[in-house]
Design an enzyme around this catalytic site. Structure first.
Site, PDB file in Angstrom:
ATOM      1  N   GLY A  84       0.814  -1.213   0.000  1.00 28.09           N
ATOM      2  CA  GLY A  84       0.000   0.000   0.000  1.00 28.09           C
ATOM      3  C   GLY A  84       0.844   1.258   0.000  1.00 28.09           C
ATOM      4  O   GLY A  84       0.424   2.300   0.511  1.00 28.09           O
ATOM      5  N   THR A 108       1.536   3.273  -2.332  1.00 31.19           N
ATOM      6  CA  THR A 108       1.029   4.370  -3.163  1.00 31.19           C
ATOM      7  C   THR A 108      -0.100   5.144  -2.486  1.00 31.19           C
ATOM      8  O   THR A 108      -0.559   6.155  -3.013  1.00 31.19           O
ATOM      9  CB  THR A 108       0.514   3.848  -4.517  1.00 31.19           C
ATOM     10  OG1 THR A 108      -0.543   2.909  -4.288  1.00 31.19           O
ATOM     11  CG2 THR A 108       1.631   3.189  -5.310  1.00 31.19           C
ATOM     12  N   GLN A 134      -2.067   7.149   0.927  1.00 25.71           N
ATOM     13  CA  GLN A 134      -1.739   8.263   1.819  1.00 25.71           C
ATOM     14  C   GLN A 134      -0.706   7.856   2.862  1.00 25.71           C
ATOM     15  O   GLN A 134       0.377   8.465   2.966  1.00 25.71           O
ATOM     16  CB  GLN A 134      -3.012   8.736   2.531  1.00 25.71           C
ATOM     17  CG  GLN A 134      -2.761   9.713   3.671  1.00 25.71           C
ATOM     18  CD  GLN A 134      -3.987  10.002   4.511  1.00 25.71           C
ATOM     19  OE1 GLN A 134      -4.541  11.075   4.428  1.00 25.71           O
ATOM     20  NE2 GLN A 134      -4.415   9.042   5.324  1.00 25.71           N
ATOM     21  N   LEU A 187      -0.006  -2.009   4.802  1.00 26.55           N
ATOM     22  CA  LEU A 187      -0.967  -0.916   4.710  1.00 26.55           C
ATOM     23  C   LEU A 187      -1.951  -1.125   3.555  1.00 26.55           C
ATOM     24  O   LEU A 187      -2.880  -0.336   3.386  1.00 26.55           O
ATOM     25  CB  LEU A 187      -0.230   0.423   4.512  1.00 26.55           C
ATOM     26  CG  LEU A 187       0.937   0.728   5.463  1.00 26.55           C
ATOM     27  CD1 LEU A 187       1.470   2.131   5.198  1.00 26.55           C
ATOM     28  CD2 LEU A 187       0.528   0.575   6.915  1.00 26.55           C
ATOM     29  N   GLU A 244     -12.637   1.067  12.919  1.00 23.36           N
ATOM     30  CA  GLU A 244     -13.905   0.474  12.478  1.00 23.36           C
ATOM     31  C   GLU A 244     -14.145  -0.884  13.129  1.00 23.36           C
ATOM     32  O   GLU A 244     -15.250  -1.412  13.071  1.00 23.36           O
ATOM     33  CB  GLU A 244     -13.927   0.347  10.956  1.00 23.36           C
ATOM     34  CG  GLU A 244     -14.014   1.673  10.212  1.00 23.36           C
ATOM     35  CD  GLU A 244     -15.371   2.367  10.356  1.00 23.36           C
ATOM     36  OE1 GLU A 244     -16.384   1.656  10.512  1.00 23.36           O
ATOM     37  OE2 GLU A 244     -15.413   3.607  10.314  1.00 23.36           O
ATOM     38  N   TYR A 265     -15.893  -3.892   5.586  1.00 19.98           N
ATOM     39  CA  TYR A 265     -14.519  -3.449   5.808  1.00 19.98           C
ATOM     40  C   TYR A 265     -14.094  -3.751   7.247  1.00 19.98           C
ATOM     41  O   TYR A 265     -13.026  -4.325   7.488  1.00 19.98           O
ATOM     42  CB  TYR A 265     -14.405  -1.956   5.525  1.00 19.98           C
ATOM     43  CG  TYR A 265     -13.098  -1.336   5.979  1.00 19.98           C
ATOM     44  CD1 TYR A 265     -11.909  -1.600   5.303  1.00 19.98           C
ATOM     45  CD2 TYR A 265     -13.040  -0.494   7.090  1.00 19.98           C
ATOM     46  CE1 TYR A 265     -10.701  -1.049   5.714  1.00 19.98           C
ATOM     47  CE2 TYR A 265     -11.844   0.067   7.505  1.00 19.98           C
ATOM     48  CZ  TYR A 265     -10.681  -0.211   6.821  1.00 19.98           C
ATOM     49  OH  TYR A 265      -9.490   0.335   7.238  1.00 19.98           O
ATOM     50  N   LYS A 280     -11.221  -6.413   8.446  1.00 18.39           N
ATOM     51  CA  LYS A 280     -10.097  -5.952   9.249  1.00 18.39           C
ATOM     52  C   LYS A 280     -10.043  -6.667  10.605  1.00 18.39           C
ATOM     53  O   LYS A 280      -8.970  -6.811  11.203  1.00 18.39           O
ATOM     54  CB  LYS A 280     -10.179  -4.433   9.447  1.00 18.39           C
ATOM     55  CG  LYS A 280      -9.670  -3.631   8.270  1.00 18.39           C
ATOM     56  CD  LYS A 280      -8.168  -3.779   8.119  1.00 18.39           C
ATOM     57  CE  LYS A 280      -7.587  -2.800   7.136  1.00 18.39           C
ATOM     58  NZ  LYS A 280      -6.110  -2.900   7.049  1.00 18.39           N
ATOM     59  N   HIS A 321      -7.368   9.205  10.208  1.00 19.37           N
ATOM     60  CA  HIS A 321      -6.200  10.061  10.025  1.00 19.37           C
ATOM     61  C   HIS A 321      -6.226  10.613   8.599  1.00 19.37           C
ATOM     62  O   HIS A 321      -6.352   9.872   7.641  1.00 19.37           O
ATOM     63  CB  HIS A 321      -4.904   9.296  10.323  1.00 19.37           C
ATOM     64  CG  HIS A 321      -4.821   7.953   9.680  1.00 19.37           C
ATOM     65  ND1 HIS A 321      -5.646   6.903  10.026  1.00 19.37           N
ATOM     66  CD2 HIS A 321      -4.027   7.478   8.698  1.00 19.37           C
ATOM     67  CE1 HIS A 321      -5.360   5.854   9.302  1.00 19.37           C
ATOM     68  NE2 HIS A 321      -4.382   6.174   8.473  1.00 19.37           N
ATOM     69  N   ARG A 365      -5.096  12.616   1.193  1.00 16.96           N
ATOM     70  CA  ARG A 365      -6.248  11.735   1.342  1.00 16.96           C
ATOM     71  C   ARG A 365      -6.992  11.642   0.020  1.00 16.96           C
ATOM     72  O   ARG A 365      -7.087  12.606  -0.734  1.00 16.96           O
ATOM     73  CB  ARG A 365      -7.172  12.296   2.420  1.00 16.96           C
ATOM     74  CG  ARG A 365      -8.308  11.387   2.857  1.00 16.96           C
ATOM     75  CD  ARG A 365      -7.818  10.055   3.320  1.00 16.96           C
ATOM     76  NE  ARG A 365      -8.470   9.588   4.539  1.00 16.96           N
ATOM     77  CZ  ARG A 365      -8.510   8.311   4.888  1.00 16.96           C
ATOM     78  NH1 ARG A 365      -7.969   7.398   4.124  1.00 16.96           N
ATOM     79  NH2 ARG A 365      -9.071   7.946   6.021  1.00 16.96           N
TER      80      ARG A 365
END
Length: 361
Positions: A9, A11, A13, A90, A139, A161, A165, A191, A196
């Site tokens: 991840g 690429t 934020q 990530l 979440e 989601y 997770k 965050h 974003r």
């Protein structure tokens, strides 16, 4: 001795900020890149060097490898090649609303993808060499059982989601306890930053504010204005990810500010930074944000943005991270975060408008 880090991840934020942070720490940084016909590398283009730079014999700051969280063989190949000291997982389908539309894909990447990564490390016999950080999420708490939420708060996810997770959280803990791996969860609360994605509510607001201020957009449509979130600055949070992996023993940590603000409050502050003062009228789906000066309606509620199951309030307790890691969760205040994002998008939109005007001449 130089440490080597692998970021899935990269690429995104968080991945882009983490890559910058680790480079500053002297790491050799590698990242996973999903193969597609168009690249999504805008956030890290200043870090990785393309063909023309290689001709100048300059060293790359970031090394990218094709792989996918849905493909075990690619993960094994990259980990074997890179031999990382630290892995930061990530990668995820991280949009809560979208997870209701693509629940199976969300599970494949966020849940089983985490298992594939951990199993790759184990298969390669690197469970004692490689530390693994799993990006977990607030979440998990969903229908909150207590406020604020801490490491011991019971989980009750309210979206595909969140459920995916939750599996990622527990399989990370299971591999730690089963195989003695240094595998940890960072339970990150919301965050944000100027990097974003524009479909996330905070960036959606700041982009719209900038466009409305430049007369390029008439109105902003939002969902639940009463939703309360613990919003921090992504650049501050990646430091805590790193600190968790430097801790003496593998433990899970909540990463949060300990403050809670509504979507309405975020919206009001964003417009104020652009010189527009809002007043709110009505309730529920009929609530509107009105420009005090002109009387023009600038914000309306659209039910299509409501989730099938809403998460009303999330606020983390960062006491453990502050005490054991020495992390400062409020390095960037909520007010400064909103201002930073709006100022960035005001500049971005002004440049976009100027370019459009030149193109139309």
């Amino acid at each position: 001795m130089t440490k080597t880090a692998l970021i899935t991840g990269i690429t995104g934020q968080d991945g882009s900020y983490l890559a910058e942070f680790l480079i500053d720490k002297g790491y050799e940084v590698h990242g996973l890149l999903r193969r597609s016909s168009s690249f999504n590398t805008g956030r890290i283009e200043h870090l990785y060097l393309d063909e023309w730079v290689r001709d100048m014999h300059r060293k790359r700051l970031v090394n990218l490898h094709y792989a996918d969280m849905t493909d075990s063989s690619s993960l094994i190949r990259v980990i074997q090649t890179v031999q990382p000291d630290e892995i930061y997982n990530l990668a995820a389908q991280s949009h809560v609303k979208v997870s209701f539309d693509v629940p199976e894909y969300t599970a494949e990447t966020d849940a089983v993808g985490t298992l594939r990564l951990l199993e790759a490390v184990r298969i390669l016999g690197m469970e004692k060499k490689t530390k693994v950080y799993q990006a977990s999420t607030s979440e998990l708490y969903g229908l909150v059982q207590e406020v604020p939420q801490k490491e011991t708060t019971p989980f009750y996810p309210r979206s595909p989601y969140g459920v995916a997770k939750l599996y990622g959280y527990w399989i990370t803990k299971n591999y730690r306890e089963s195989y003695g791996m240094f595998a940890v969860n960072g339970i990150l609360f919301n965050h944000e930053s100027e990097r974003r994605g524009e479909t996330f509510v905070t960036r959606k607001i700041t982009i719209a504010v900038a466009r409305i201020a430049q007369q390029m957009q008439d109105k902003l449509y939002l969902g639940n204005l009463d939703a309360l979130r613990d919003w921090g600055y992504a650049k501050d949070y990646v430091e805590c990810m790193w600190l968790i992996l430097q801790h003496d023993v593998p433990e899970d940590f909540v990463i949060a500010t300990g403050e809670m603000h509504s979507v309405r409050e975020f919206c009001t502050l964003a417009f104020s930074e652009a010189g527009i003062q809002l007043r709110w009228e009505g309730k529920g789906v009929n609530e509107k944000g009105i420009d005090k000066l002109t009387g023009k309606i600038l914000v309306e509620v659209d039910p299509k943005y409501f989730r099938p199951t809403e998460v009303e309030q999330l606020m983390g307790d960062p006491t453990k991270a502050k005490t054991l890691l020495g992390w400062n969760p409020r390095k960037t205040s909520f007010e400064d975060l909103v201002k930073l994002m709006v100022r960035h998008d005001m500049k971005f939109v002004r440049k976009l408008k100027a370019k459009d005007e030149i193109d139309n001449e």
